[in-house]
Every structure is written in C-alpha cells, then in structure tokens.
Design a protein around this motif. Structure first.
Motif, short mmCIF file in Angstrom:
data_model
loop_
_atom_site.label_atom_id
_atom_site.label_comp_id
_atom_site.label_asym_id
_atom_site.label_seq_id
_atom_site.Cartn_x
_atom_site.Cartn_y
_atom_site.Cartn_z
N LYS A 142 1.61 -1.68 5.91
CA LYS A 142 1.06 -1.34 4.58
C LYS A 142 1.97 -0.35 3.85
O LYS A 142 2.72 0.40 4.48
N ILE A 143 1.87 -0.37 2.53
CA ILE A 143 2.60 0.61 1.71
C ILE A 143 1.66 1.14 0.65
O ILE A 143 0.66 0.49 0.33
N ARG A 144 1.99 2.28 0.11
CA ARG A 144 1.13 2.81 -0.96
C ARG A 144 1.46 2.13 -2.27
O ARG A 144 2.60 1.78 -2.55
N ASN A 145 0.43 1.98 -3.07
CA ASN A 145 0.56 1.39 -4.40
C ASN A 145 1.23 2.40 -5.32
O ASN A 145 0.59 3.33 -5.80
N SER A 146 2.50 2.22 -5.56
CA SER A 146 3.17 3.16 -6.48
C SER A 146 3.26 2.58 -7.89
O SER A 146 3.25 3.31 -8.88
N ASN A 147 3.33 1.28 -7.99
CA ASN A 147 3.55 0.67 -9.31
C ASN A 147 2.46 0.98 -10.33
O ASN A 147 2.74 1.24 -11.50
N ALA A 148 1.21 0.93 -9.87
CA ALA A 148 0.12 1.12 -10.82
C ALA A 148 0.21 2.52 -11.46
O ALA A 148 -0.01 2.68 -12.66
N VAL A 192 3.55 -12.63 -8.65
CA VAL A 192 4.01 -13.60 -9.67
C VAL A 192 5.13 -14.49 -9.16
O VAL A 192 5.67 -15.30 -9.89
N SER A 193 5.47 -14.28 -7.89
CA SER A 193 6.57 -15.08 -7.34
C SER A 193 6.07 -16.45 -6.91
O SER A 193 4.99 -16.88 -7.32
N VAL A 194 6.83 -17.10 -6.05
CA VAL A 194 6.42 -18.44 -5.62
C VAL A 194 6.04 -18.45 -4.15
O VAL A 194 6.03 -19.51 -3.51
N THR A 246 -2.34 -7.41 -0.76
CA THR A 246 -3.19 -7.01 0.36
C THR A 246 -2.55 -5.89 1.17
O THR A 246 -3.22 -5.18 1.91
N GLU A 247 -1.24 -5.70 0.96
CA GLU A 247 -0.54 -4.65 1.72
C GLU A 247 -0.72 -3.26 1.10
O GLU A 247 -0.25 -2.27 1.65
N LEU A 248 -1.40 -3.19 -0.02
CA LEU A 248 -1.39 -1.91 -0.76
C LEU A 248 -2.46 -0.92 -0.30
O LEU A 248 -3.63 -1.28 -0.11
N LEU A 285 3.98 -8.54 -13.94
CA LEU A 285 5.25 -7.91 -13.58
C LEU A 285 5.45 -8.03 -12.07
O LEU A 285 4.48 -8.15 -11.31
N SER A 286 6.70 -8.00 -11.67
CA SER A 286 7.02 -8.10 -10.26
C SER A 286 6.39 -6.94 -9.48
O SER A 286 6.11 -5.88 -10.04
N GLY A 287 6.16 -7.15 -8.20
CA GLY A 287 5.67 -6.06 -7.35
C GLY A 287 6.79 -5.11 -6.95
O GLY A 287 6.55 -3.97 -6.58
P1 AMP Z 1 5.35 -9.33 -4.90
O1 AMP Z 1 5.86 -9.26 -6.30
O2 AMP Z 1 3.87 -9.32 -4.81
O3 AMP Z 1 5.99 -10.45 -4.17
O4 AMP Z 1 5.84 -8.00 -4.22
C1 AMP Z 1 7.22 -7.72 -4.09
C2 AMP Z 1 7.42 -6.46 -3.29
O5 AMP Z 1 6.88 -5.36 -3.97
C3 AMP Z 1 6.75 -6.47 -1.95
O6 AMP Z 1 7.58 -5.84 -1.00
C4 AMP Z 1 5.49 -5.67 -2.17
O7 AMP Z 1 4.99 -5.09 -1.00
C5 AMP Z 1 5.96 -4.64 -3.15
N1 AMP Z 1 4.84 -4.21 -4.01
C6 AMP Z 1 3.92 -5.01 -4.57
N2 AMP Z 1 3.04 -4.31 -5.29
C7 AMP Z 1 3.42 -3.02 -5.19
C8 AMP Z 1 2.90 -1.82 -5.71
N3 AMP Z 1 1.80 -1.82 -6.49
N4 AMP Z 1 3.52 -0.67 -5.42
C9 AMP Z 1 4.64 -0.68 -4.63
N5 AMP Z 1 5.18 -1.78 -4.12
C10 AMP Z 1 4.58 -2.95 -4.38
#
Ligand code: AMP
Ligand code: MG
Length: 422
Positions: A208-214, A261-263, A195-197, A306-308
């Motif tokens: 909020k942060i920008r979605n870089s992972n995708a 995917v965390s807890v 929701t922060e993306l 995959l992890s965020g």
């Molecule tokens: P999560 O795996 O959802 O617990 O996210 C772990 C960390 O990664 C948190 O600080 C998120 O805000 C950050 N994060 C999650 N998704 C993304 C994304 N798509 N791009 C950049 N950072 C992300």
C-alpha cells in the motif's frame, strides 16, 4: 479487447477542454476578503485622485506672487495666520504676505498656489504672532499635488478578470468599494482511485501507499483559484466508482479523478465514462508524463481522469485543468506563462512525445536559467516540491545540452532573493 487509443497533440487537447469552458459567474465579497480573487467587473475611478489640490509636504501655503523678490540677501517675510493638519480645511483666505501653516495631505487653502517646505522656511515670533521668512521665490503650482494628477474620474483602472493584488485593494478602498464583484470559484471535486491507497494518517502496510495526489490536487485547485472538495478514495471497483462519480456530477462544476485511466485490468475510469454516457474529449495525449490523461464532458460538467502517477497527475492538472478554472475566473491569460531559458545541464533522453520536465528557474544577471528539479519519471513525487516550472521539449527530439535554449512553462511565482543583493 484492448481499446486502441489515438494520441492527440498537447495543443489540441488544451483546445478541446478550453472549448468546454462554461461562462464564469460572479459574487460579491467584502474588501477584506477580496485579495487573491479575480475581478468580476471593471473598476473605474469614481472621482479624481487626489480629489482636491493638496500639500505633499509639511510647510507653509503661500501666494507664489508674494515670493517673487525673495533672495538670500533679501528674504521675504510672511505672517502665519492659521494652522491646518490633514483633514482640516482652512477658514481664512491669506492676503498679501500671509501664509497658512499646512501639513502633508491637507487641502491647499483658497487663494494659495504654492507650498514652502518646512525646512526651507525660517520661523520666528514677534509680539505673540508667528512669522516665516523665505530666501527664494516660488512659481504657482510649486509643491502642490493637483486634483486628478494621480488619476482622473472615469478612468478604468482595473479590468474584469484581473487578479486582485494589494495595489488593486488600495484602489478599491480609495473609491469606496466595501463590497466588490469577484468571479465565483468553480467547485472541483476530487476522487483518488486505487485499492492500494491509504489515507495520510494511516500506517504503511505491505503493498500500500499513501494517497498523495488528492492532497496535491487540493492545493493545485486552490492555487488555480478554484474551490476544492475532497470526496475521498475509491477502490478499483467499477460500480463503486460509477455511483460516486455519478452523484458528484450533479453537484460540482468539475470532477477530477486520479488513477485508473490506463488500460490495466483494474483501470475502470474508461468504463465509468462509458456508463455515465459522458463524451470523451481525449483519452491519450502525445506527452510525457501523463499520456493517459483523459477528459470527458457530461452535460456541462468537465470530468478529468488524471494519471495516478504523481508527476503525471501534477502536469495534467497544470496543462488541462488550471486554464479552465482560470477561464471561469474571467482570466484573459489562463495558460501557463511561457518563456525561454538556458538549460543548466544535459538532458540526453529521447523525447518521443512532448516532454514536460519538472524544473526550477533561476536568474543569473540578466539570464534566466532552468534546471530539472530531480528524479524524472512520471511516478516521481520527490521532484514536485522544488519545481516552479516545466521544461517543454518538443516530441521527436533528443539530446538537449547544457547551454541550449529551451521553452519553459511557469506554474509557480518566482522566489525571493538573499540579502544583500549581489
Ligand atoms: P494508475 O494511474 O491507477 O495506474 O496508477 C499509477 C501509479 O500511481 C501507481 O503506482 C499507483 O499506485 C500510483 N497512484 C495512484 N493513485 C495515487 C495517489 N492518489 N497518490 C499517489 N500515488 C498514486
Ligand atoms: Mg490505479
């Protein structure tokens, strides 16, 4: 209640996903689209190369026997009876002391068995007839490119699963492949959860942060040889995530989600897999970063959670997704290339689990060196661009020092060099 997850070794996690690789499919592409694809079939020489005896130089085709007495003192003279360029075939068969002027690539005239290079023949004219004289003798076969000397008809030159590089393109063209069978790129859907993306074009807002992972994954999928599909961002909401992933599971070969995917309280991916009835292959890997990396199967679709955290996401892709994509592309070496290198700086941190440090390789003389490429946390985004490799430190170790030999996995081609070479 908090679910207890059992970490499995990285090797076992790799084996579990590789075990689910589907048989790759093939498609035909035009030769100009084939670069960078992988071959869907072996390619054998359909004819000899060269297909005929030819001249490798500009010069004069002669019968070697006529030159046997040539010397500086007593040059031998030849009458030049014809001229042929590449692509032409001589109409005449030279008799004794006759030569044919021939250009590079032209078929050796019948009756000739040697070529005198242009620079070694003295040309002159007499009564409107051209002649040459030569000052040395030639053996049959001198300066001749023989039929099949490069490759023989039937030789397998390229194997299914090999990446098509410019040299392979030259072979495909040589043998008349206007179209070539290549591995079909597996389709890979990408969802970013959180929701922060924000999207790339949006202004930053508090919290909020920008979605870089995708976007990073999109590029990693292309680099691995897959076809990425950007399916957008999902909020941390179970039903929304479930519906989106369920729909995608009917249309793609693989689905990658990042985040959730965390807890934690808003980490819904484990519940999504449960609700989908997917078989979870693993949900904890004894590695840093990316210990929460999850893989599941639904039908024959692989789902990756995959992890965020950007670095963890990056490493999870390279270790567990890339080899599956490359296997579908028929690669026989789908895993990251492993080599050993000398560490250029101390790495004092303990390694409770196998650690993958984003790193950069360099070559000094005949030694390969490796340097951590920056901020080393799973949340790091700044160390990724400079990384071409991961230093792989075994779990249960600590205190690696400058000068130690360490294992390194390469995920990006080596860079070029400065000029002049030192
Ligand atoms: P999560 O795996 O959802 O617990 O996210 C772990 C960390 O990664 C948190 O600080 C998120 O805000 C950050 N994060 C999650 N998704 C993304 C994304 N798509 N791009 C950049 N950072 C992300
Ligand atoms: Mg999240």
């Amino acid at each position: 209640m908090l679910e207890r997850r059992r970490p499995i070794p990285v090797e076992e996690a790799v084996e579990r996903v590789i075990g689910y690789k589907k048989q790759g499919e093939t498609e035909k592409v035009l030769i100009l689209e084939a670069y960078g694809r992988t071959l869907g079939e072996d390619v054998a020489a359909t004819h000899h190369v060269p297909p005929f005896d030819r001249s490798p130089y500009d010069g004069f085709a002669i019968r070697a026997q006529d030159s046997s007495n040539a010397s500086s003192e007593e040059p031998v003279h030849f009458k030049v009876i014809e001229e042929i360029g590449a692509g032409s075939v001589a109409k005449n068969i030279p008799g004794p002391y006759e030569a044919i002027r021939i250009m590079t690539g032209a078929q050796l005239p019948e009756g000739c068995d040697a070529v005198v290079m242009l620079e070694l023949a003295k040309e002159y004219n007499k009564e409107n007839q051209s002649y040459i004289s030569i000052k040395r003798s030639y053996q049959p076969g001198d300066n001749v490119s023989f039929t099949g000397e490069d490759t023989k008809k039937g030789t397998v030159l390229l194997k299914k699963g090999e990446s098509i590089n410019p040299g392979a393109i030259a072979l495909l063209a040589t043998f008349g492949y206007e179209c070539i069978s290549v591995a079909k790129k597996p389709s890979v859907a990408i969802f970013a959860t959180g929701t922060e993306l924000l999207d790339v074009g949006e202004e930053l807002k508090p919290g909020k942060i920008r979605n870089s992972n995708a976007y990073m994954l999109y590029a990693q999928i292309i680099r691995a040889g897959g076809k990425p599909f950007m399916l957008g961002k999902l909020p941390d909401h179970l039903e929304t995530c479930y519906e989106a992933i369920k729909n995608a599971s009917e249309n793609f070969d693989m689905i990658i989600t990042t985040g959730g995917v965390s807890v934690g309280d808003y980490d819904y991916m484990p519940d999504v897999y449960k609700k989908l009835g997917a078989e979870v292959l693993f949900n904890k890997v004894a590695m840093r970063p990316g210990s929460v990396t999850t893989a599941a199967v639904k039908g024959d679709i692989l789902l990756y959670g995959l992890s965020g955290n950007p670095s963890a996401c990056f490493v999870g892709f390279e270790l567990f997704v890339k080899p599956v994509i490359k296997s579908r592309l028929f690669s026989e070496k789908p895993h990251l290339l492993k080599l050993q290198a000398t560490l250029t700086e101390d790495f004092p941190k303990p390694n409770p689990f196998t650690r993958f440090i984003r790193s950069a390789l360099s070559i000094e003389g005949d030694r390969v060196k490796v340097t951590p490429s920056g901020f080393d946390k799973s949340s790091a985004v700044s160390s990724l661009a400079a990384s071409d490799s991961f230093i792989m430190l075994p779990g249960g170790t600590r205190g690696f020092q400058k000068g130690d030999t360490v294992d390194v996995l390469i995920h990006e081609g080596l860079e070029g060099d400065v000029w002049p070479w030192s």
